[in-house]
Write a protein that holds these residues in place. Structure first.
Motif, mmCIF file in Angstrom:
data_model
loop_
_atom_site.group_PDB
_atom_site.id
_atom_site.type_symbol
_atom_site.label_atom_id
_atom_site.label_comp_id
_atom_site.label_asym_id
_atom_site.label_seq_id
_atom_site.Cartn_x
_atom_site.Cartn_y
_atom_site.Cartn_z
ATOM 1 N N GLU A 56 0.826 -1.210 0.000
ATOM 2 C CA GLU A 56 0.000 0.000 0.000
ATOM 3 C C GLU A 56 0.860 1.259 0.000
ATOM 4 O OE1 GLU A 56 -3.311 2.529 -0.020
ATOM 5 O OE2 GLU A 56 -3.035 0.442 -0.641
ATOM 6 N N ASP A 58 3.842 1.516 -1.270
ATOM 7 C CA ASP A 58 4.386 1.574 -2.631
ATOM 8 C C ASP A 58 3.348 2.120 -3.605
ATOM 9 O OD1 ASP A 58 6.496 0.874 -4.640
ATOM 10 O OD2 ASP A 58 4.878 -0.452 -5.349
ATOM 11 N N ARG A 59 2.097 1.681 -3.485
ATOM 12 C CA ARG A 59 1.029 2.153 -4.367
ATOM 13 C C ARG A 59 0.830 3.659 -4.211
ATOM 14 N NH1 ARG A 59 -4.071 3.692 -4.485
ATOM 15 N NH2 ARG A 59 -4.330 3.584 -2.238
ATOM 16 N N ARG A 60 0.808 4.124 -2.980
ATOM 17 C CA ARG A 60 0.593 5.548 -2.730
ATOM 18 C C ARG A 60 1.764 6.396 -3.223
ATOM 19 N NH1 ARG A 60 -2.740 6.501 2.792
ATOM 20 N NH2 ARG A 60 -4.232 4.792 2.522
ATOM 21 N N SER A 62 3.776 5.645 -5.645
ATOM 22 C CA SER A 62 3.694 5.636 -7.110
ATOM 23 C C SER A 62 2.675 6.655 -7.602
ATOM 24 C CB SER A 62 3.320 4.247 -7.624
ATOM 25 O OG SER A 62 4.335 3.326 -7.334
ATOM 26 N N LEU A 63 1.531 6.757 -6.930
ATOM 27 C CA LEU A 63 0.518 7.749 -7.305
ATOM 28 C C LEU A 63 1.040 9.167 -7.128
ATOM 29 C CD1 LEU A 63 -2.718 6.167 -5.776
ATOM 30 C CD2 LEU A 63 -2.125 6.357 -8.201
ATOM 31 N N ILE A 64 1.777 9.392 -6.069
ATOM 32 C CA ILE A 64 2.343 10.712 -5.819
ATOM 33 C C ILE A 64 3.334 11.066 -6.930
ATOM 34 C CG2 ILE A 64 3.898 12.009 -4.293
ATOM 35 C CD1 ILE A 64 2.588 10.439 -1.971
ATOM 36 N N GLU A 66 3.483 9.879 -9.966
ATOM 37 C CA GLU A 66 2.771 10.065 -11.228
ATOM 38 C C GLU A 66 2.027 11.389 -11.286
ATOM 39 O OE1 GLU A 66 0.226 6.671 -11.739
ATOM 40 O OE2 GLU A 66 1.909 5.285 -11.809
ATOM 41 N N SER A 67 1.461 11.826 -10.156
ATOM 42 C CA SER A 67 0.646 13.047 -10.148
ATOM 43 C C SER A 67 1.477 14.313 -9.927
ATOM 44 C CB SER A 67 -0.422 12.958 -9.062
ATOM 45 O OG SER A 67 0.163 13.046 -7.788
ATOM 46 N N SER A 69 2.200 15.342 -7.058
ATOM 47 C CA SER A 69 1.768 15.857 -5.763
ATOM 48 C C SER A 69 2.828 15.555 -4.708
ATOM 49 C CB SER A 69 0.439 15.205 -5.365
ATOM 50 O OG SER A 69 0.070 15.610 -4.071
#
Length: 72
Positions: A56, A58-60, A62-64, A66-67, A69
């Protein structure tokens, strides 16, 4: 759970820390603390939880990335 656990020096210095344990027993961190006291089922469950938490995080992250943010 404060005491002789390995995470306590970090906690006392204000460094985020987490303590995972599979079962609290009277022998923890004592001369009687030995492998025969482990319940492997509990160790496996704790290990699986840690693995899911890592996935989880790692997923978060990765989203950061990519965005663009800076927030989790």
């Amino acid at each position: 759970m404060l005491g002789g656990s390995d995470h306590i020096p970090f906690y006392r210095e204000g460094i985020d820390s987490v303590c995972f344990f599979s079962k609290n027993h009277d022998f923890i961190h004592s001369i009687g603390d030995s492998l025969d006291k482990f319940e492997i089922k509990n160790v496996i469950q704790c290990s699986e939880l840690i693995y899911r938490i890592i996935l989880e995080i790692d997923r978060r992250v990765s989203l950061i990335i990519e965005s663009g943010s800076k927030k989790l």
